[in-house]
Design a protein around this motif. Structure first.
Motif, mmCIF file in Angstrom:
data_model
loop_
_atom_site.group_PDB
_atom_site.id
_atom_site.type_symbol
_atom_site.label_atom_id
_atom_site.label_comp_id
_atom_site.label_asym_id
_atom_site.label_seq_id
_atom_site.Cartn_x
_atom_site.Cartn_y
_atom_site.Cartn_z
ATOM 1 N N ALA A 188 0.829 -1.211 0.000
ATOM 2 C CA ALA A 188 0.000 0.000 0.000
ATOM 3 C C ALA A 188 0.862 1.259 0.000
ATOM 4 C CB ALA A 188 -0.929 -0.006 1.201
ATOM 5 N N ALA A 189 1.908 1.283 0.801
ATOM 6 C CA ALA A 189 2.797 2.446 0.844
ATOM 7 C C ALA A 189 3.501 2.646 -0.496
ATOM 8 C CB ALA A 189 3.821 2.290 1.962
ATOM 9 N N GLY A 190 3.918 1.557 -1.119
ATOM 10 C CA GLY A 190 4.555 1.664 -2.434
ATOM 11 C C GLY A 190 3.601 2.165 -3.502
ATOM 12 N N ALA A 191 2.363 1.690 -3.461
ATOM 13 C CA ALA A 191 1.363 2.137 -4.443
ATOM 14 C C ALA A 191 1.051 3.613 -4.275
ATOM 15 C CB ALA A 191 0.090 1.308 -4.307
ATOM 16 N N VAL A 192 0.915 4.050 -3.035
ATOM 17 C CA VAL A 192 0.630 5.466 -2.789
ATOM 18 C C VAL A 192 1.808 6.331 -3.231
ATOM 19 C CG1 VAL A 192 0.257 7.166 -0.965
ATOM 20 C CG2 VAL A 192 -1.084 5.071 -1.002
ATOM 21 N N ALA A 193 3.024 5.889 -2.966
ATOM 22 C CA ALA A 193 4.201 6.646 -3.415
ATOM 23 C C ALA A 193 4.234 6.741 -4.932
ATOM 24 C CB ALA A 193 5.478 5.991 -2.895
ATOM 25 N N LEU A 194 3.918 5.641 -5.602
ATOM 26 C CA LEU A 194 3.885 5.648 -7.065
ATOM 27 C C LEU A 194 2.828 6.613 -7.596
ATOM 28 C CD1 LEU A 194 4.776 4.313 -9.799
ATOM 29 C CD2 LEU A 194 2.865 2.745 -9.436
ATOM 30 N N PHE A 195 1.643 6.576 -7.012
ATOM 31 C CA PHE A 195 0.559 7.441 -7.490
ATOM 32 C C PHE A 195 0.839 8.910 -7.196
ATOM 33 C CE2 PHE A 195 -2.484 3.641 -7.056
ATOM 34 C CZ PHE A 195 -2.131 3.196 -8.318
ATOM 35 N N LEU A 196 1.414 9.211 -6.030
ATOM 36 C CA LEU A 196 1.804 10.592 -5.733
ATOM 37 C C LEU A 196 2.842 11.092 -6.736
ATOM 38 C CD1 LEU A 196 2.236 10.678 -1.855
ATOM 39 C CD2 LEU A 196 0.860 12.229 -3.185
ATOM 40 N N GLY A 197 3.814 10.245 -7.011
ATOM 41 C CA GLY A 197 4.864 10.629 -7.952
ATOM 42 C C GLY A 197 4.349 10.826 -9.359
ATOM 43 N N LEU A 198 3.430 9.961 -9.793
ATOM 44 C CA LEU A 198 2.874 10.105 -11.145
ATOM 45 C C LEU A 198 2.105 11.410 -11.311
ATOM 46 C CD1 LEU A 198 1.647 6.509 -12.061
ATOM 47 C CD2 LEU A 198 3.416 7.838 -13.197
ATOM 48 N N THR A 199 1.373 11.807 -10.286
ATOM 49 C CA THR A 199 0.594 13.040 -10.376
ATOM 50 C C THR A 199 1.505 14.255 -10.552
ATOM 51 O OG1 THR A 199 -1.168 12.121 -9.025
ATOM 52 C CG2 THR A 199 -1.058 14.510 -9.179
ATOM 53 N N ALA A 200 2.435 14.412 -9.632
ATOM 54 C CA ALA A 200 3.324 15.581 -9.689
ATOM 55 C C ALA A 200 4.225 15.528 -10.919
ATOM 56 C CB ALA A 200 4.149 15.665 -8.416
#
Length: 146
Positions: free
Chosen positions: A44-56
């Motif tokens: 879950a932490a990895g997925a959230v980090a990936l999604f945050l990074g993709l947005t910015a």
């Protein structure tokens, strides 16, 4: 006005948030559900980090490609493409993880919710703390001739 300082600060804070969620979530997940809880929190932490990074990153890339013109169709295409990529990745991840014996779904859900709420706080902090001028290169008006 460029959003780059805000987005880079959001990326930096998002990385710190993802690390904290991974460490704290994996500890709590392990204490609550053993190894399946640990795995759930880390994924879950990895997925959230990936999604945050993709947005910015999509906004930064789109701004660079369109030379800072947020009204460009290419800008919207890049940002929308990243959003669609995130949607597809989310669907694939949730369908794949559904029913996996090695993953605790409750720890996964709680970790994702905590990380998403934390990312909202991160975005607000980045917006408040970024030093972005209100005007760009203001010049003094010329003095009239006497």
């Amino acid at each position: 006005m460029s959003a780059a300082p805000i987005l880079t600060l959001a990326l930096r804070y998002g990385g710190i948030l993802a690390g904290a969620v991974a460490v704290l979530g994996s500890i709590v997940g392990f204490l609550v559900a053993g190894m399946p809880g640990l795995a759930a929190a880390l994924i879950a932490a990895g997925a959230v980090a990936l999604f945050l990074g993709l947005t910015a990153a999509s906004i930064l890339i789109a701004a660079r490609v369109t030379a800072g013109d947020p009204g460009s169709p290419l800008f919207f295409g890049i940002v929308l493409g990243a959003w669609l990529l995130k949607l597809v990745l989310f669907l694939v991840l949730t369908i794949w993880l559904r029913g996996q014996a090695w993953l605790d779904p409750y720890v996964f859900f709680v970790t994702v919710v905590v990380a998403v709420l934390g990312s909202l706080v991160v975005d607000v902090l980045a917006f408040q703390r970024a030093r972005v001028p209100y005007v760009s290169d203001a010049q003094e008006p010329e003095k009239p001739l006497d």
